[in-house]
Design a protein around this motif. Structure first.
Motif, PDB file in Angstrom:
ATOM      1  N   GLU A   1       0.818  -1.198   0.000  1.00 60.81           N
ATOM      2  CA  GLU A   1       0.000   0.000   0.000  1.00 60.81           C
ATOM      3  C   GLU A   1       0.854   1.251   0.000  1.00 60.81           C
ATOM      4  O   GLU A   1       0.481   2.276  -0.545  1.00 60.81           O
ATOM      5  CB  GLU A   1      -0.930   0.009   1.218  1.00 60.81           C
ATOM      6  N   GLY A   2       2.029   1.157   0.648  1.00 63.65           N
ATOM      7  CA  GLY A   2       2.908   2.319   0.661  1.00 63.65           C
ATOM      8  C   GLY A   2       3.332   2.687  -0.748  1.00 63.65           C
ATOM      9  O   GLY A   2       3.430   3.854  -1.102  1.00 63.65           O
ATOM     10  N   ARG A   3       3.556   1.684  -1.609  1.00 65.39           N
ATOM     11  CA  ARG A   3       3.956   1.961  -2.974  1.00 65.39           C
ATOM     12  C   ARG A   3       2.799   2.545  -3.757  1.00 65.39           C
ATOM     13  O   ARG A   3       2.965   3.420  -4.582  1.00 65.39           O
ATOM     14  CB  ARG A   3       4.449   0.677  -3.643  1.00 65.39           C
TER      15      ARG A   3
ATOM     16  N   ALA B   1      10.297  10.197   9.059  1.00 68.13           N
ATOM     17  CA  ALA B   1       9.826  11.469   9.622  1.00 68.13           C
ATOM     18  C   ALA B   1       8.598  11.993   8.891  1.00 68.13           C
ATOM     19  O   ALA B   1       7.768  12.692   9.481  1.00 68.13           O
ATOM     20  CB  ALA B   1      10.952  12.495   9.586  1.00 68.13           C
ATOM     21  N   GLN B   2       8.474  11.652   7.617  1.00 71.41           N
ATOM     22  CA  GLN B   2       7.313  12.112   6.848  1.00 71.41           C
ATOM     23  C   GLN B   2       6.023  11.431   7.288  1.00 71.41           C
ATOM     24  O   GLN B   2       4.932  11.936   7.024  1.00 71.41           O
ATOM     25  CB  GLN B   2       7.545  11.847   5.357  1.00 71.41           C
ATOM     26  N   GLY B   3       6.128  10.297   7.944  1.00 77.23           N
ATOM     27  CA  GLY B   3       4.954   9.564   8.375  1.00 77.23           C
ATOM     28  C   GLY B   3       4.434   8.643   7.295  1.00 77.23           C
ATOM     29  O   GLY B   3       4.903   8.653   6.149  1.00 77.23           O
ATOM     30  N   THR B   4       3.467   7.821   7.638  1.00 80.35           N
ATOM     31  CA  THR B   4       2.894   6.860   6.700  1.00 80.35           C
ATOM     32  C   THR B   4       1.778   7.508   5.896  1.00 80.35           C
ATOM     33  O   THR B   4       1.382   8.645   6.142  1.00 80.35           O
ATOM     34  CB  THR B   4       2.357   5.636   7.454  1.00 80.35           C
TER      35      THR B   4
ATOM     36  N   GLY C   1      12.896   2.904   4.861  1.00 77.62           N
ATOM     37  CA  GLY C   1      12.080   3.889   5.567  1.00 77.62           C
ATOM     38  C   GLY C   1      10.598   3.599   5.449  1.00 77.62           C
ATOM     39  O   GLY C   1       9.841   3.737   6.418  1.00 77.62           O
ATOM     40  N   THR C   2      10.160   3.196   4.257  1.00 79.17           N
ATOM     41  CA  THR C   2       8.753   2.824   4.076  1.00 79.17           C
ATOM     42  C   THR C   2       8.411   1.572   4.865  1.00 79.17           C
ATOM     43  O   THR C   2       7.350   1.485   5.496  1.00 79.17           O
ATOM     44  CB  THR C   2       8.451   2.603   2.579  1.00 79.17           C
TER      45      THR C   2
END
Length: 482
Positions: free
Chosen positions: A20-22, A102-105, A213-214
């Motif tokens: 889902e991150g992608r 740091a950017q968050g999910t 990171g992801t």
């Protein structure tokens, strides 16, 4: 198995419910047209979404750039070109991973420090999980300490193992790219190739940093990919991600935490008390790296048309994607060994955890199925691993392995089942996963008797060698015994 190792685009087949991150954030192994290093955007303004971002690292860096970003872009370009380390710029990888965390999910959840109450809850869950596992396996506890990590702490703790996993593949890819040019061309293009190696190290670092990171935003512990990513002797959970994992399951948070603690503690036992297992898995990755070849057919066509006095033409050829990875028998054999071993690890953990959780957690069946579906849908761990080293785990193998271990428990008991981990030759093979009943009821090899025979033979050889030395020393005429 992926046809595109170490980030040469996305794996050719991606599950419907994949990373889902992608899909949402586009981080960590983004797709797009292949370039010489197989990387998409540079993570800078005008990256993958910018003009030429996927095909040209310079266009990725400078396309559609705001004037205010120019200084930062030149600073990062300077870092790329000045890098003189190994095949991966790990300082950059770490920085990018921390920035990504740091950017968050994608759901807007930011990383946060772990509080005292969360640390206590994790430690208690892992302690209780270890007690429950005592009844389900003969392997003793493998975790001396239990820790609760933030996402940033997970990045810091796991990067050394990522380095061990990725460096052999990156080094082989880089060597293959540099070695395909004729010697006279290499001499002419030395400065250019040096620059490309520096940029390659940075590009590898960029992609790995984004992927790690992801992944840090989605993993729940240190063993989500079936490998020990954390320091030896530590069992770890990420409270923030554990809460996100159980959010919509309708299961009490304490039970979710306990179930995931059981999985983490079971992995820790296996890797702590099967000393050959870690080197076996990592050795398969290195074997895969040694098998990497580069298709030079396109290069041969281009080299004949190159003007040696025009280095820019060579750069354009490099940017045109003349290097394509190939599957080789060595790679396929190494990946088959790795895939089977990981399936056996995950299947054993699944069977042992279910045996420990079923009598104690009302949600055991639901949690087991949730975890299996997470793995079957091509979750973050599998997709990241596929992007980094070209391996995709087949969920069918995991289920087959779990059934085989459960059948072994019924037929031989806990001790008989766990005793198979004493030697790699005793473990089931890929063909055994196709016929678990045949393996379960096969006559067991008694390695203890073989070891005893070998030991006695070695002692006899030592005794004979010692006596021979005395005889030779006492033989003054040099003829020896007749």
């Amino acid at each position: 198995m992926s046809d595109t190792p170490f980030g040469f685009g996305l794996p050719p087949e991606e599950p419907e419910n994949g990373d889902e991150g992608r899909k949402k954030g586009g981080q960590g192994g983004q797709g797009g047209p292949a370039n010489p290093f197989g990387f998409s955007g540079m993570g800078l303004p005008g990256g993958a979404g910018g003009p030429g971002g996927a095909d040209n690292p310079f266009a990725a860096m400078f396309g559609a750039m705001n004037p205010g970003d120019l200084g930062a872009a030149f600073q990062q370009l300077g870092q790329m070109l000045s890098y003189e380390g190994g095949p991966v710029n790990w300082d950059m990888a770490k920085d990018i991973a921390r920035q990504t965390v740091a950017q968050g999910t994608a759901d807007g959840v930011k990383d946060s420090s772990v509080g005292v109450a969360e640390k206590s809850a994790v430690q208690e869950a892992l302690r209780l999980a270890d007690l429950w596992l005592d009844d389900a396996t003969s392997l003793p506890s493998g975790a001396a300490t239990a820790v609760a990590w933030s996402r940033a702490e997970w990045v810091e703790a796991t990067l050394p193992v990522w380095k061990e996993l990725v460096d052999p593949v990156a080094e082989r890819v880089g060597a293959a790219m540099g070695g395909v040019l004729p010697e006279e061309m290499q001499a002419m293009a030395g400065p250019l190739l040096g620059m490309m190696r520096s940029m390659g190290g940075a590009m590898f670092g960029q992609q790995i940093g984004q992927a790690v990171g992801t992944l840090a935003g989605e993993v729940v512990g240190s063993t989500d990919i079936g490998l020990p990513l954390g320091p030896a002797g530590k069992a770890a959970l990420l409270p923030l991600n554990v809460a996100a994992f159980g959010k919509d399951l309708g299961v009490p948070p304490d039970e979710v935490r306990l179930y995931l603690a059981l999985r983490e503690a079971a992995h820790a036992r296996l890797f702590a008390h099967v000393p050959w297992l870690r080197s076996h898995l990592f050795g398969a990755v290195e074997g895969y790296a040694r098998g990497i070849k580069v298709d030079t057919s396109k290069l041969e066509d281009v080299v004949g048309q190159l003007d040696p006095s025009n280095p820019e033409q060579l750069q354009e050829a490099l940017a045109g994607g003349m290097f394509q990875p190939q599957d080789t028998p060595e790679q396929k054999a190494a990946l088959a060994r790795l895939e089977t071993a990981l399936a056996l690890v995950e299947g054993w953990v699944d069977a042992v955890v279910h045996a420990a959780a079923k009598p104690r957690l009302t949600s055991a069946d639901a949690m087991r199925e949730t975890m299996r579906r997470r793995r079957a849908s091509g979750g973050p761990a599998e997709q990241t691993f596929a992007t980094l080293i070209g391996l995709e785990l087949r969920p069918r193998r995991l289920r087959d392995a779990s059934r085989l271990w459960a059948s072994l428990t019924d037929a031989r008991g806990v001790d008989g089942r766990d005793g198979l981990w004493e030697h790699p030759d005793m473990l089931p093979t890929a063909s055994d996963l196709d016929d678990p009943d045949g393996f379960v009821h096969r006559e067991q090899l008694d390695f203890s008797e073989i070891d005893k025979m070998l030991g006695e033979a070695a002692r006899r050889q030592d005794d004979a060698g010692g006596n021979g030395a005395v005889d030779d020393a006492g033989d003054q005429d040099g003829e020896g015994q007749k």
